[in-house]
Design an enzyme around this catalytic site. Structure first.
Site, short mmCIF file in Angstrom:
data_model
loop_
_atom_site.label_atom_id
_atom_site.label_comp_id
_atom_site.label_asym_id
_atom_site.label_seq_id
_atom_site.Cartn_x
_atom_site.Cartn_y
_atom_site.Cartn_z
N GLU A 133 8.73 -22.82 21.88
CA GLU A 133 9.23 -21.49 21.56
C GLU A 133 9.71 -20.83 22.84
O GLU A 133 9.04 -20.91 23.88
CB GLU A 133 8.12 -20.64 20.94
CG GLU A 133 7.63 -21.14 19.60
CD GLU A 133 6.55 -20.22 19.06
OE1 GLU A 133 6.86 -19.40 18.19
OE2 GLU A 133 5.41 -20.31 19.52
N ASP B 196 -2.34 -21.68 16.05
CA ASP B 196 -1.08 -21.17 15.52
C ASP B 196 -0.10 -22.30 15.19
O ASP B 196 0.68 -22.19 14.26
CB ASP B 196 -0.44 -20.22 16.55
CG ASP B 196 0.77 -19.49 16.00
OD1 ASP B 196 0.68 -18.99 14.86
OD2 ASP B 196 1.80 -19.43 16.70
N HIS C 94 1.38 -26.87 11.70
CA HIS C 94 2.72 -27.46 11.77
C HIS C 94 2.73 -28.85 12.42
O HIS C 94 3.28 -29.80 11.87
CB HIS C 94 3.66 -26.57 12.59
CG HIS C 94 3.77 -25.17 12.09
ND1 HIS C 94 3.78 -24.87 10.74
CD2 HIS C 94 3.91 -23.99 12.73
CE1 HIS C 94 3.90 -23.56 10.60
NE2 HIS C 94 3.97 -23.00 11.79
N ARG D 248 0.83 -1.22 0.00
CA ARG D 248 0.00 0.00 0.00
C ARG D 248 0.86 1.26 0.00
O ARG D 248 0.55 2.24 -0.66
CB ARG D 248 -0.88 0.02 1.24
CG ARG D 248 -2.02 -0.96 1.17
CD ARG D 248 -2.86 -0.88 2.41
NE ARG D 248 -4.09 -1.62 2.23
CZ ARG D 248 -5.02 -1.75 3.15
NH1 ARG D 248 -4.84 -1.19 4.33
NH2 ARG D 248 -6.11 -2.43 2.93
N LYS E 257 11.58 -27.54 5.99
CA LYS E 257 12.82 -27.72 6.76
C LYS E 257 13.50 -29.02 6.34
O LYS E 257 12.85 -30.04 6.13
CB LYS E 257 12.52 -27.72 8.26
CG LYS E 257 12.06 -26.36 8.77
CD LYS E 257 11.78 -26.39 10.24
CE LYS E 257 11.27 -25.04 10.72
NZ LYS E 257 12.24 -23.96 10.61
#
Lengths: 337, 490
Positions: free
Chosen positions: B216, B235, B240, B41, B182
């Protein structure tokens, strides 16, 4: 696996970048002409007081503790933690990573070394250790300090399965035993005392002798233990061993200077001298010897073992040493009386 | 080939896409004639965009910038300011693409990368159709790459997929799950199906259980706006972790064809036993991190983070006990967990084989042998290891679990390509193996929905807490320990 270090790669790091820096070191090592396999049988947390060494040289950072020799004998992810108690939670102040390479060119293996310097309260210490240990291998803590002076914190003990220490460092056996009390009572970790290993020949010799002499004969017999200078902890371990087996024993006492000299001359440097009724036993660096009336003398050789040999042997042992635990319990009980 | 990145001035482009493309350029594997056109934008000149890209590459590339290579790469970078609202919103983009492609001798093959919020997926692809970018001229290629999250529930995922399907046919759509790019994840297939030792063991006869941990160390950081709406289940697990599970549990495919492999992964997702109603309470633990310590420093709790509602019930940790109801895995629990503010960043799969009979070396129940564990380390420290009980040299029978350790870094040297490098290259080559098909995305959502529904019913009830820097709440430990097993920390 006990050769000399063939190569050392290392770099200064930051706590946040330790994983990345180790990976970069491995890449460098992997680019060499000789392939290097990573060897890791356990996590070994080496706890030591802060030193003045900084930055420049990995050997200086781990100086005074035979880390390389232990890693050569029992390849581990070695985490050297230089910790002093701090007031406020804060990140480790410095760190370095290295790879020690061992073995001939056709069979090179590398061991990871992480050095972290921290000053934070005990609860936050755990967060540093959890970050660096691998979960799929056993974790041992090697306490290189005098436990009669500074004992491992609860936080530290929660990350390890085994605490390796050397009671020979104790300047004060009573305080050493006091430091051991919670560990002995709660069985939180397997205890491995390097000093205890030095008693092995004497324990074997006496066990054998007791077999010959019918052990019940020991009960009620007056047992006296005297020790050379700096060997009080060893004597107390012996005391604990007997007590845990139901044999009464007077508190160990230092050898009289004349007796100590005579014993040294006669036995090649006696560490302990023991009288059990009319039986005499001595422990020296070379052997344990027992002399009993009406029986031929009995001797068990003491294998020469370096500190690194002893630590590596303890790291390889996954079973708790129940005899040591019982001996320690007896010592703790005696001092708490 | 022209790669058009919607959201070209955004964080994903700066951190991942542009560094990945630069590394592919350095490796010499990008098509010799290429243009990379950022769309955003906010107006930016081409030179500004090149400076933006350079800053991203300098900071996030696995390789440092080489002046010569950068010069050639930068010449292929362009930027066009465009909105997706309005009748002719993409007209300026079309005009610019025509000029760039003409000047650089490109044939009009295009990849559209939607590095934008999911709410813009549908309007953007509609604009692509309205502006006649799609379908492409006869013989030309048009592919679209869609970033996760694809919806926030089954219904919204279907809406997005329907909108994309109105413009693109399924073989043109590449839904990215960067975990699948990965190296170690790709190696799961090689390890299982290129070695005769492992595949015969991957079944209920020999495997006691499987653990998948995606940990994490970071907190919610600057992503509170997104994360508050998502949570750990959406998430991490829905995409995953379920994809990792599918890679570990899938049947041997009869070929390496993309759809054959994706069919097998889908079969696993369809075989997951639904967790519904009260079974959610027994088999799923959700929790939120409180204050604690990370690497020696004090870390705030989730609800103290900027942008997080004080009464938030968003889960930052989830652990699940999952069953796959098929012949191969009947009776083998899969324990999955993920969380923020765990002690370290690590993703690992561990396959725990059954214990040997308690007759010889395992006879003493107080000193049991370590089970044989195959660990697949996805990140960091990529590689895998197999624990084997071995006799310690000496006169006594003393047993120690030794490791056979494959470690990418020390074995192959050099740095592994980033996941996005491999995935972008696959899109260029038209290989969809490592991308999620619509049916797989929707199957994953379908399985996750009853859990989300149950949580919605219960609100805060059942939301556990754990201190930052710990391996999750005690309820997470109890989930696995109640079965006589333990989590293996990465």
């Amino acid at each position: 696996m006990d050769g000399a270090v063939a190569d050392r790669s290392w770099r200064a790091s930051t706590p946040e970048a330790i994983d990345a820096d180790l990976a970069a070191l491995w890449r460098d090592v992997g680019r060499g002409e000789t392939s290097v396999a990573r060897a890791v049988m356990s996590n070994l947390i080496v706890f030591r007081s802060p030193t003045s060494a900084a930055g420049g040289d990995m050997a200086a950072l781990v100086g005074g503790v035979p880390v390389e020799e232990v890693a050569a004998r029992h390849p581990s992810r070695v985490i050297v933690l230089e910790h002093c108690h701090g007031e406020a939670p804060r990140a480790p102040s410095a760190s370095a990573v290295g790879i020690l390479t061992f073995g001939p060119p056709t069979a090179r293996y590398g061991v990871e070394l992480i050095v972290v310097r921290s000053a934070c309260p005990e609860p936050s210490l755990l967060s540093i250790l959890r970050r660096f240990v691998r979960g799929d291998i056993p974790t041992s803590i090697w306490w290189t300090e005098d436990m009669s002076d500074a004992a491992p914190s609860d936080a530290l003990l929660t990350v390890g399965r085994q605490l390796v220490y050397d009671s020979r460092r104790w300047r004060d056996a009573r305080r050493g035993a006091a430091a051991m009390a919670p560990l002995v009572r709660h069985h939180r970790v397997d205890l491995a005392d390097l000093n205890w290993r030095r008693l092995a020949p004497l324990r074997r010799a006496l066990t054998h002798a007791r077999g010959q002499l019918k052990s019940d004969a020991w009960r009620g017999v007056d047992v006296r233990v005297s020790h050379a200078a700096d060997e009080a902890a060893l004597a107390w371990l012996f005391f604990g061993w007997l007590r845990s087996d139901g044999v009464g024993c007077a508190d160990p006492a230092p050898m009289a200077e004349a007796a100590a000299t005579a014993a040294r001359d006669r036995e090649g440097g006696a560490l302990l001298a023991i009288e059990i009724g009319d039986m005499h036993a001595t422990l020296s660096l070379r052997s344990a010897d027992v002399v009993c009336p009406d029986a031929p003398p009995l001797g068990v050789a003491a294998a020469a073992e370096s500190e690194a040999d002893a630590v590596a042997a303890e790291l390889r042992s996954l079973a708790p040493d129940r005899t040591l635990a019982a001996a320690l319990e007896a010592i703790v009980e005696r001092f708490e009386r | 080939m022209t790669i058009v990145i919607f959201g070209g001035g955004g964080d994903l482009a700066r951190r991942k896409l542009l560094p990945a493309l630069y590394n592919l350029h350095v490796d010499g594997v990008l098509p010799p004639r290429i243009a990379i056109v950022g769309v955003g934008r906010k107006p930016m000149s081409d030179d500004d965009y090149r400076a933006f890209a350079k800053a991203g590459v300098e900071k996030f590339s696995r390789r440092p910038i080489e002046a010569h290579a950068w010069e050639a790469f930068a010449a292929a970078l362009f930027f066009v300011a465009a909105e997706v609202d309005g009748e002719q919103a993409l007209a300026p983009l079309g005009a610019r693409l025509d000029i760039v492609e003409h000047e650089r001798g490109l044939n009009g093959d295009r990849i559209y990368y939607l590095a934008i919020p999911p709410t813009l997926f549908a309007p953007t692809v509609q604009q692509l159709a309205r502006s006649r970018f799609v379908p492409p001229p006869e013989g030309r290629i048009a592919r679209v790459i869609v970033e996760k999250p694809i919806g926030r529930d089954l219904q919204s995922a279907r809406v997005i997929n329907d909108a994309i399907a109105e413009v693109f046919q399924e073989p043109q759509v590449y839904r990215i799950d960067h975990y699948l790019g990965k190296e170690t994840v790709q190696n799961i297939l090689v390890m299982r199906f290129a070695n005769s030792i492992f595949e015969p063991l991957f079944n209920q006869k020999y495997v006691d259980h499987v653990q998948i941990t995606v940990a994490e160390e970071e907190g919610v950081g600057t992503r509170a706006g997104y994360y508050e709406q998502a949570g750990a289940l959406r998430d991490m697990v829905q995409n995953h972790i379920l994809q990792l599970l599918a890679m570990v549990a899938m049947e041997p495919p009869h070929s390496l064809d993309a759809d054959v492999i994706r069919d097998e992964r889908l079969e696993v997702l369809k075989s997951l036993r639904p967790i519904e109603g009260e079974a959610v309470d027994a088999n799923v633990v959700r929790a939120q991190y409180g204050p604690g310590f990370i690497l020696g420093k004090a870390a705030p709790g989730y609800t103290e983070e900027s942008g997080v509602a004080p009464a938030s019930t968003t889960e930052t940790y989830v652990a699940l006990r999952v069953c796959i109801d098929n012949w191969r895995w009947a009776g083998v629990p899969f324990f999955l967990r993920t969380g923020k503010r765990l002690p370290k960043r690590a993703s690992e799969i561990s396959v725990h084989l059954k214990e040997v009979p308690p007759i010889l070396f395992n006879a003493d129940r107080s000193a049991r042998l370590d089970p044989t564990i195959l660990s697949i380390r996805i990140q960091p420290d990529e590689g895998f290891s197999l624990g084997i009980n071995s006799k310690v040299p000496g006169p006594h029978v003393q047993i120690y679990p030794v490791k056979m350790d494959f470690h990418y870094g020390s074995t192959f040297g050099g740095s592994s390509p980033e996941a996005y490098e491999r995935l972008l290259l696959d899109v260029i080559a038209g290989d969809a193996t490592l991308f999620m098909r619509r049916d797989a995305v929707e199957a994953a959502w379908q399985w996750v929905m009853p859990i989300l529904d149950r949580w919605a019913e219960r609100g805060r009830d059942g939301l556990a807490a754990y201190p930052a820097g710990e391996w999750g709440p005690s309820e997470g430990e109890a989930l696995i320990e109640s079965t006589g097993r333990r989590w293996m920390a990465p």
